[in-house]
Design a protein around this motif. Structure first.
Motif, PDB file in Angstrom:
ATOM      1  N   LYS A   1       0.834  -1.206   0.000  1.00 28.90           N
ATOM      2  CA  LYS A   1       0.000   0.000   0.000  1.00 28.90           C
ATOM      3  C   LYS A   1       0.867   1.254   0.000  1.00 28.90           C
ATOM      4  O   LYS A   1       0.597   2.221  -0.711  1.00 28.90           O
TER       5      LYS A   1
ATOM      6  N   THR B   1       2.130   1.784  -3.497  1.00 28.66           N
ATOM      7  CA  THR B   1       1.096   2.256  -4.416  1.00 28.66           C
ATOM      8  C   THR B   1       0.734   3.708  -4.164  1.00 28.66           C
ATOM      9  O   THR B   1       0.616   4.510  -5.100  1.00 28.66           O
ATOM     10  N   SER B   2       0.601   4.057  -2.882  1.00 28.79           N
ATOM     11  CA  SER B   2       0.157   5.425  -2.619  1.00 28.79           C
ATOM     12  C   SER B   2       1.279   6.419  -2.864  1.00 28.79           C
ATOM     13  O   SER B   2       1.023   7.551  -3.240  1.00 28.79           O
TER      14      SER B   2
ATOM     15  N   LEU C   1       0.842  -0.014  -9.146  1.00 28.23           N
ATOM     16  CA  LEU C   1       0.413  -1.223  -8.448  1.00 28.23           C
ATOM     17  C   LEU C   1       1.629  -2.071  -8.111  1.00 28.23           C
ATOM     18  O   LEU C   1       2.695  -1.907  -8.693  1.00 28.23           O
TER      19      LEU C   1
ATOM     20  N   THR D   1      -5.065  -1.936  -2.705  1.00 30.07           N
ATOM     21  CA  THR D   1      -5.473  -0.621  -3.186  1.00 30.07           C
ATOM     22  C   THR D   1      -6.678  -0.111  -2.406  1.00 30.07           C
ATOM     23  O   THR D   1      -7.111   1.015  -2.619  1.00 30.07           O
TER      24      THR D   1
ATOM     25  N   LEU E   1      -6.799   6.661  -5.114  1.00 24.57           N
ATOM     26  CA  LEU E   1      -6.074   6.366  -6.341  1.00 24.57           C
ATOM     27  C   LEU E   1      -6.039   7.582  -7.254  1.00 24.57           C
ATOM     28  O   LEU E   1      -7.034   8.280  -7.404  1.00 24.57           O
TER      29      LEU E   1
ATOM     30  N   VAL F   1      -6.483   0.219 -12.914  1.00 23.27           N
ATOM     31  CA  VAL F   1      -7.184  -0.819 -12.159  1.00 23.27           C
ATOM     32  C   VAL F   1      -8.467  -1.221 -12.877  1.00 23.27           C
ATOM     33  O   VAL F   1      -8.785  -2.420 -13.012  1.00 23.27           O
TER      34      VAL F   1
END
Lengths: 307, 482
Positions: free
Chosen positions: B385, B388-389, B394, B401, B406, B414
């Protein structure tokens, strides 16, 4: 008086020879040795494969293309660079109009021009290549914008993206960044030619062109010759590699149009994990370089003039 | 003093003699120095592994708790912060371990000599322009098999194995021939056609699903002075990001598999010709941004974010990479490539998605368990996470997620993956045969065709020639789809 002479010589020669051997000769020998192996460069294991790398080299189209480009650079770059540098240096030192008190002088503002010419030499080759990469941008680069500004909207080449132009774009950059050095070098050489020669020639009514070919060039010949070897080696090695690697990023131009030998060595060794094959290409490069220097030395040999 | 050129002077050393003697001295010096010089490829060192630790529930890989760990990270589009965060977790779990962390953009220059000496670090992110060739590393047995990691329980749920928490295709991508998994791809990249939803809305157009629609959208854009497409002209191997999945969509997965396997005449398949002709039409109709063949990836992306072109084939890293020039309201979106028409073999939505950021644990690393444990931490939900953030991409971890906001591009990625479902293709030619894919097919074939210097038929002939050459070339390792 002769006492201790050998010790004296050995003392002086040992260190430089050892360093030369260690950092120049030994890597050459190692390279030649590795060119007979299948060493990948990524692991310590390898075995001898005989002449396999060399037969592969013989059939390798990209190698021949690289060789062709390198040879073209090594022939043309010194020719163009040195001709231009000689012309500029002559104009800066001798070619000016006669002014009072000085029979021999450069064109007006020659001191300033000298600085301008030398300027690219101060920049790192990487920066030069990057700058020109921007200039060659067909979309918003300086060159195409300039063409547009003067009304040549229809002439908007892709420059580095065009296989017919890319190598010449590289060539122009190489000329741009090497010419200044030789302007300064030849200027220094010309400054040491006694002024009386020129004055005598002028009194005899020689034109500028005659003066150049009968006085300047012969007296500068040694400098020109070493300059020739120097630019040639730049064209074969570091300089051409840097420019091609940075400007025509990736594989060496569209459809291999700018690939040169040092770039190909680099790609094989550090991209494809084929270090042994890279050393094989390196050996070929070594022979090209030696051949070039031999030719320059042979052709350039002249009677030494002293003054 | 003796004269310098005297030969007859018995005690003097003449100039020529001096040269001769120094040459002889050089000849002696060369081999002697050889012993002193560290050979370019010495095979000392290595193989002094640390002892295994005790296998417990919290430590399923039996990491030696006090053994030092060394990590080298590629400092590229994703930065290094995510890896440093994960390193902090390792340090917390194993307080006695000394973790050495470093990052570089020049993976190969930094690490190749260490592989050669047999003293590589314990975990490497082998990525970027200076990526070490995985095929060679595997072929020369330089990588550790990551199967123990995949069979270890995941960090979040001890009942689940790590291999069950990964996105589709990740494990296969880490394999070459047979079962061992040599590479752990950490990021998950969605490739496709990228565009600004806002620009498309401005044209009053929808994303085209067939090629006729695509041409219609491009014609509409052209009227407004916008080019339909641009691409990284100097790196035309970006074109396949949308072209290859289109080939799969038109002719079926087998076509791409045949291409990957370097089968004879793989490129002569009618689907390949159809797709090549479709792309060539973009050039012929003048829908490609002028000057594109001379642009590099950044320059073409910039022209695209400036609104000069509508579509660009790219990967999901573009959101981070082009962030600087992308207007705030750009509304980045990705979609699967348009097909030809309804007779295509696969449905619209067929997309190329696969792993990125390859992590490897060298076989000769001292602390292989530690390297794998670090990967196990990174593949946990928290680290995933975090990745991703912070970098808008991804990870290989399936999920991770939920609960994070996002970005537009990521969200659309996604959604595209969801729409694709099982129709995700993964052309391996890109990681199996780097030189073939990038400079031969990419630059020599596709690049020339897209610049209008080759017709599709000529391009196919040239590319087939390259592929046959690569199939015959025994200096490269060959792979096949299982």
């Amino acid at each position: 008086m002769q006492h201790g002479k050998y010790r004296f010589i050995v003392g002086f020669l040992t260190a430089p020879l050892a360093i030369y051997g260690l950092f120049v000769i030994w890597p050459f020998i190692q390279s030649i040795y590795y060119s007979f192996t299948d060493w990948s460069g990524l692991s310590p294991e390898f075995k001898m494969v005989g002449f396999k790398n060399y037969t592969r080299l013989w059939d390798d189209e990209v190698f021949w293309k690289s060789l062709q480009h390198s040879v073209m650079l090594v022939v043309l770059l010194p020719l163009v660079t040195l001709t231009m540098a000689l012309f500029f240096a002559f104009m800066l030192n001798v070619g000016g109009r006669r002014r009072k008190n000085a029979a021999i002088a450069g064109v007006r503002g020659s001191a300033f021009y000298k600085v301008v010419y030398f300027f690219p030499q101060v920049l790192s080759i990487a920066i030069v290549a990057l700058l020109f990469q921007f200039a060659y941008n067909p979309n918003s680069g300086a060159i195409n914008s300039f063409l547009k500004a003067i009304g040549l909207d229809s002439v908007q080449p892709d420059w580095l993206g065009d296989p017919d132009l890319a190598l010449w774009c590289i060539f122009a950059v190489l000329v741009w960044c090497t010419v200044g050095f030789f302007v300064v070098l030849f200027s220094a050489g010309m400054a040491s030619i006694p002024k009386d020669y020129y004055e005598a020639a002028l009194l005899d009514g020689a034109s500028r062109i005659t003066t150049f070919f009968k006085i300047t060039l012969p007296l500068l010949w040694d400098t020109v010759q070493s300059g020739w070897a120097y630019v040639g080696i730049l064209a074969l090695g570091a300089e051409s590699f840097a420019v091609v690697q940075i400007m025509t990023v990736g594989p060496g131009g569209p459809d291999y149009s700018t690939t040169v030998l040092p770039l190909y060595v680099y790609q094989k060794a550090f991209r494809d994990g084929q270090a042994a094959y890279a050393t094989t290409i390196g050996v070929a490069l070594l022979f090209v370089t030696l051949l070039f220097v031999a030719v320059v030395m042979k052709l350039g040999r002249r009677e030494r003039l002293e003054y | 003093m003796g004269s310098t050129s005297a030969h007859n002077d018995r005690e003097g050393v003449g100039r020529r003699d001096l040269i001769k003697r120094s040459a002889a001295l050089g000849l002696i010096a060369v081999p002697t120095m050889g012993f002193l010089s560290a050979c370019a490829s010495g095979d000392s060192g290595g193989d002094e592994k640390v002892d295994k630790g005790k296998k417990t529930k919290a430590n399923p890989l039996a990491v030696n708790e006090s053994a030092p760990l060394e990590i080298v990270i590629f400092d590229g589009g994703f930065g290094t912060q995510y890896a440093e965060d994960a390193k902090a977790v390792y340090e917390k779990n194993f307080p006695d371990a000394k973790v050495k962390f470093s990052s570089t953009q020049k993976i190969q220059s930094v690490l190749q000599p260490r592989f050669n000496q047999g003293t590589p670090p314990d975990l490497i992110d082998n990525s970027g322009a200076e990526q070490m060739d995985m095929g060679v590393l595997v072929g020369k047995k330089q990588l550790a098999d990551l199967t123990p990691l995949l069979d270890a329980p995941s960090i979040d749920d001890p009942a689940k194995k790590v291999r069950d928490t990964l996105r589709p295709g990740i494990i296969e991508m880490g394999q070459f021939d047979g079962d061992p998994v040599w590479i752990m791809y950490y990021a998950y990249t969605v490739y496709g056609v990228w565009y600004s939803q806002k620009a498309l809305d401005g044209l009053d157009a929808e994303y085209p699903e067939t090629w006729d629609d695509m041409l219609a959208v491009c014609a509409k854009a052209k009227k407004k002075g916008i080019a339909g497409w641009t691409y990284a002209g100097k790196y035309p191997y970006y074109v396949p990001f949308s072209l290859y999945p289109m080939i799969a969509k038109v002719g079926g997965r087998e076509v791409l598999d045949a291409i990957d396997n370097l089968e004879p005449n793989a490129w002569k398949h009618p689907a390949v010709k159809t797709c090549f002709e479709a792309y060539y039409e973009l050039y012929k109709k003048g829908y490609i941004l002028k000057g594109t063949p001379g642009l590099d990836h950044i320059q073409s992306q910039t022209a695209w974010t400036e609104g000069k072109a509508l579509f660009i084939p790219n990967g999901s890293w573009v959101e981070n990479e082009a962030a600087k020039t992308m207007p705030k309201d750009f509304d980045l979106a990705v979609n699967a490539p348009s097909g030809i028409d309804s007779s295509d073999k696969m449905p619209f939505g067929t997309i190329w998605a696969s792993g990125g950021e390859p992590f490897i644990v060298p076989a000769k690393a001292k602390n292989t368990e530690g390297g794998m444990e670090q990967l196990r931490i990174m593949l946990g939900e928290a680290s995933s996470k975090n990745f991703t953030s912070s970098v808008k991409s991804l990870t290989a971890f399936n999920g991770g997620t939920d609960g994070i906001e996002l970005t537009p591009g990521l969200k659309s990625g996604v959604a595209a993956l969801k729409k694709a479902g099982d129709n995700v293709v993964n052309p391996r030619i890109q990681d199996w045969y780097v030189a073939l894919q990038k400079e031969k097919i990419g630059v020599g074939g596709l690049g020339e065709m897209m610049a209008g210097r080759l017709t599709p038929v000529e391009a196919i002939k040239k590319i087939q020639g390259y592929a046959d050459e690569a199939a015959k070339d025994d200096s490269i390792q060959h792979y096949k789809h299982q």
